[in-house]
Design an enzyme around this catalytic site. Structure first.
Site, PDB file in Angstrom:
ATOM      1  N   LYS A  84       0.812  -1.226   0.000  1.00 54.55           N
ATOM      2  CA  LYS A  84       0.000   0.000   0.000  1.00 54.55           C
ATOM      3  C   LYS A  84       0.844   1.275   0.000  1.00 54.55           C
ATOM      4  O   LYS A  84       0.538   2.244   0.675  1.00 54.55           O
ATOM      5  CB  LYS A  84      -0.973  -0.001   1.173  1.00 54.55           C
ATOM      6  CG  LYS A  84      -1.750  -1.281   1.394  1.00 54.55           C
ATOM      7  CD  LYS A  84      -2.340  -1.855   0.109  1.00 54.55           C
ATOM      8  CE  LYS A  84      -3.394  -0.968  -0.526  1.00 54.55           C
ATOM      9  NZ  LYS A  84      -3.890  -1.543  -1.807  1.00 54.55           N
ATOM     10  N   THR A  85       1.913   1.260  -0.772  1.00 53.29           N
ATOM     11  CA  THR A  85       2.735   2.463  -0.939  1.00 53.29           C
ATOM     12  C   THR A  85       2.760   2.921  -2.400  1.00 53.29           C
ATOM     13  O   THR A  85       3.567   3.780  -2.765  1.00 53.29           O
ATOM     14  CB  THR A  85       4.178   2.218  -0.478  1.00 53.29           C
ATOM     15  OG1 THR A  85       4.724   1.125  -1.227  1.00 53.29           O
ATOM     16  CG2 THR A  85       4.244   1.912   1.009  1.00 53.29           C
ATOM     17  N   GLY A  87       3.420   0.749  -4.784  1.00 55.13           N
ATOM     18  CA  GLY A  87       4.464  -0.071  -5.373  1.00 55.13           C
ATOM     19  C   GLY A  87       4.036  -0.824  -6.618  1.00 55.13           C
ATOM     20  O   GLY A  87       4.861  -1.095  -7.497  1.00 55.13           O
ATOM     21  N   HIS A 138       5.865 -10.074  -0.861  1.00 51.78           N
ATOM     22  CA  HIS A 138       6.274  -8.823  -0.206  1.00 51.78           C
ATOM     23  C   HIS A 138       7.440  -9.054   0.757  1.00 51.78           C
ATOM     24  O   HIS A 138       7.382  -8.709   1.941  1.00 51.78           O
ATOM     25  CB  HIS A 138       5.095  -8.185   0.541  1.00 51.78           C
ATOM     26  CG  HIS A 138       4.085  -7.558  -0.370  1.00 51.78           C
ATOM     27  ND1 HIS A 138       4.304  -6.359  -1.006  1.00 51.78           N
ATOM     28  CD2 HIS A 138       2.850  -7.975  -0.757  1.00 51.78           C
ATOM     29  CE1 HIS A 138       3.242  -6.056  -1.745  1.00 51.78           C
ATOM     30  NE2 HIS A 138       2.353  -7.024  -1.622  1.00 51.78           N
ATOM     31  N   HIS A 185      -7.956  -2.665   2.338  1.00 52.26           N
ATOM     32  CA  HIS A 185      -7.576  -3.805   1.523  1.00 52.26           C
ATOM     33  C   HIS A 185      -7.872  -5.123   2.253  1.00 52.26           C
ATOM     34  O   HIS A 185      -8.388  -6.076   1.666  1.00 52.26           O
ATOM     35  CB  HIS A 185      -6.088  -3.714   1.187  1.00 52.26           C
ATOM     36  CG  HIS A 185      -5.675  -4.519  -0.006  1.00 52.26           C
ATOM     37  ND1 HIS A 185      -6.275  -4.414  -1.234  1.00 52.26           N
ATOM     38  CD2 HIS A 185      -4.708  -5.480  -0.143  1.00 52.26           C
ATOM     39  CE1 HIS A 185      -5.704  -5.246  -2.079  1.00 52.26           C
ATOM     40  NE2 HIS A 185      -4.753  -5.918  -1.445  1.00 52.26           N
ATOM     41  N   MET A 305       2.138  10.470 -12.818  1.00 55.82           N
ATOM     42  CA  MET A 305       0.981  11.322 -12.548  1.00 55.82           C
ATOM     43  C   MET A 305       0.677  11.338 -11.054  1.00 55.82           C
ATOM     44  O   MET A 305       0.734  10.302 -10.396  1.00 55.82           O
ATOM     45  CB  MET A 305      -0.253  10.816 -13.311  1.00 55.82           C
ATOM     46  CG  MET A 305      -0.057  10.735 -14.818  1.00 55.82           C
ATOM     47  SD  MET A 305       0.315  12.343 -15.568  1.00 55.82           S
ATOM     48  CE  MET A 305      -1.260  13.165 -15.346  1.00 55.82           C
ATOM     49  N   TYR A 307      -2.300  11.910  -8.719  1.00 58.46           N
ATOM     50  CA  TYR A 307      -3.754  12.005  -8.739  1.00 58.46           C
ATOM     51  C   TYR A 307      -4.267  12.621  -7.439  1.00 58.46           C
ATOM     52  O   TYR A 307      -3.844  12.264  -6.352  1.00 58.46           O
ATOM     53  CB  TYR A 307      -4.384  10.621  -8.947  1.00 58.46           C
ATOM     54  CG  TYR A 307      -4.272  10.134 -10.362  1.00 58.46           C
ATOM     55  CD1 TYR A 307      -5.307  10.320 -11.272  1.00 58.46           C
ATOM     56  CD2 TYR A 307      -3.111   9.511 -10.802  1.00 58.46           C
ATOM     57  CE1 TYR A 307      -5.187   9.886 -12.576  1.00 58.46           C
ATOM     58  CE2 TYR A 307      -2.981   9.074 -12.108  1.00 58.46           C
ATOM     59  CZ  TYR A 307      -4.031   9.259 -12.990  1.00 58.46           C
ATOM     60  OH  TYR A 307      -3.907   8.831 -14.287  1.00 58.46           O
ATOM     61  N   ARG A 311      -9.145   5.740  -6.404  1.00 57.21           N
ATOM     62  CA  ARG A 311     -10.203   4.794  -6.768  1.00 57.21           C
ATOM     63  C   ARG A 311     -11.112   4.492  -5.586  1.00 57.21           C
ATOM     64  O   ARG A 311     -12.302   4.304  -5.728  1.00 57.21           O
ATOM     65  CB  ARG A 311      -9.570   3.494  -7.271  1.00 57.21           C
ATOM     66  CG  ARG A 311      -8.936   3.595  -8.630  1.00 57.21           C
ATOM     67  CD  ARG A 311      -8.557   2.219  -9.131  1.00 57.21           C
ATOM     68  NE  ARG A 311      -7.516   1.622  -8.307  1.00 57.21           N
ATOM     69  CZ  ARG A 311      -6.246   1.601  -8.625  1.00 57.21           C
ATOM     70  NH1 ARG A 311      -5.841   2.157  -9.736  1.00 57.21           N
ATOM     71  NH2 ARG A 311      -5.356   1.030  -7.845  1.00 57.21           N
TER      72      ARG A 311
END
EC number: 2.8.2.-
Length: 399
Positions: A84-85, A87, A138, A185, A305, A307, A311
């Protein structure tokens, strides 16, 4: 106003803050990359803040990151992917968006790309989208540093003649945003339960690493339940995954006192982060792109980009909950504060150095142009004569 007590009889509800919980990348998919590359002379990168106040002292050697990455030699980039970085997006950039002599072969429907060196069938990139989770799902710093050399030796036995040079890279993210993103998540059914957590040659016992839930997953868990589990690996995940866990007895919490363990983990994570070839920050996509390109002398085809929306949208959490998350991730908060300052100083140093070189180059070109204009007309028009270096230097010195 601060310091004044409200006259209302009923207590006001706690203030809520919308926190971004998921980073949305530029929508790269494994397959033929789309989009048009910007011109090479277009400056896409933000101007350094002249009023930025440094928090930590870093010597110049910590700010300079211009490596001689030899893709045709034995150098390998190793991507340490923290959950959750951002990656996943960055990993796709590495296999799809780098301008290479021999681009990675990414075929639709396949999870991995083939990233060979230009001169032989041997990989230059160790990452999820090139070699897969070869050291475990991971894998952290402790696992990768002990595993990567052996994995590549087995993949490319012909390369055993010369030692490889490994360049470790990673991404970090604001701890509160990362923690909330991981909760969402997990709430949707993610577990990462196939992660090995290998340390000192073994995996942790169930007593050392108890589960936070019963059953197949923790889907539907509330944020309170997520925070209440004392064994939750989301707590201080970034420090744990960057530190050398062998220093603290791996996952054996009784090895050393809790306070000493925390301090050792934090200092180890800082040391390993400084020693990495590169790290980026999810909150600064363009600066991350700039530093990677200057570090490895590689160019991306399309710009990163940043953002403003995601989402997953935002999560409404009150200030008390945010403070609780910060307490649970106190080590990550300290590491991120340290990393952010190092990141900003590296960016500022590189930009200033680059602009100084550009000014010197422009000045030399102007002086050369004036020197040519100062030549006698008959000399300048005579095709067979070229001014000597001494004469040109004399003219430039006069100017």
């Amino acid at each position: 106003p601060p310091g004044r007590r409200s006259k209302a009889r009923s207590p006001a509800p706690p203030a809520c803050r919308r926190v971004r919980v998921e980073y949305a990348g530029p929508g790269l998919s494994l397959g033929a990359p789309g989009g048009r590359a910007p011109p090479d002379d277009l400056d896409l990168f933000p101007t350094p803040d002249p009023h930025y106040e440094k928090k930590y002292y870093f010597p110049v050697r910590e700010l300079e990151r211009s490596l001689r990455f030899d893709m045709k030699g034995d150098d390998v980039i190793v991507f340490l992917h923290i959950q959750k970085t951002g990656g996943t997006t960055f990993g796709r950039h590495l296999v799809q968006n780098v301008r290479l002599e021999v681009p990675c072969d990414c075929r639709p429907g396949q999870k991995k790309c083939t990233c060979y060196r230009p001169n032989r069938r041997e990989t230059w990139l160790f990452s999820r989208f090139s070699t897969g989770w070869s050291c475990g799902l991971h894998a952290d710093w402790t696992e990768l540093t002990n595993c990567v050399p052996g994995v590549l030796d087995r993949r490319d036995p012909a390369a055993l003649r010369t030692p490889r040079k490994f360049y470790y890279i990673t991404l970090l993210r604001d701890p509160v945003s990362r923690y909330l993103s991981e909760w969402r998540h997990v709430q949707r059914g993610a577990t990462w339960k196939t992660s090995l957590h290998m340390c000192d040659g073994r995996t942790p016992t169930p007593e050392e690493l108890p589960p936070c839930y019963e059953g197949t997953d923790w889907s539907g868990c509330t944020l309170q339940e997520f925070m209440d589990c004392p064994y939750n690996l989301a707590n201080n995940r970034q420090v744990r995954m960057l530190a050398d866990l062998s220093l603290v007895g791996c996952y054996n919490l009784s090895f050393i006192p809790e306070g000493k363990r925390a301090q050792l983990l934090l200092e180890s994570a800082k040391k390993n982060l400084r020693g990495m070839a590169f790290f980026g920050l999810t909150e600064f996509q363009r600066k991350t792109q700039y530093l990677f390109e200057r570090t490895f002398n590689l160019k991306f085809i399309r710009p990163f980009m940043q953002y403003n929306s995601t989402r997953a949208g935002g999560v409404e959490v009150d200030e008390d909950t945010i403070r609780r998350i910060e307490e649970l991730n106190d080590l990550d908060m300290q590491l991120y504060d340290y990393a952010k300052d190092l990141f900003q100083q590296r960016y500022q140093y590189k930009r200033q150095l680059e602009r100084r070189e550009q000014r010197l180059k422009s000045r030399e070109e102007r002086l050369l142009h004036r020197a040519k204009e100062a030549l006698p007309r008959e000399d300048a028009e005579e095709p067979g004569r070229v001014p000597t270096e001494d004469y040109m230097s004399h003219i430039i010195e006069k100017w």
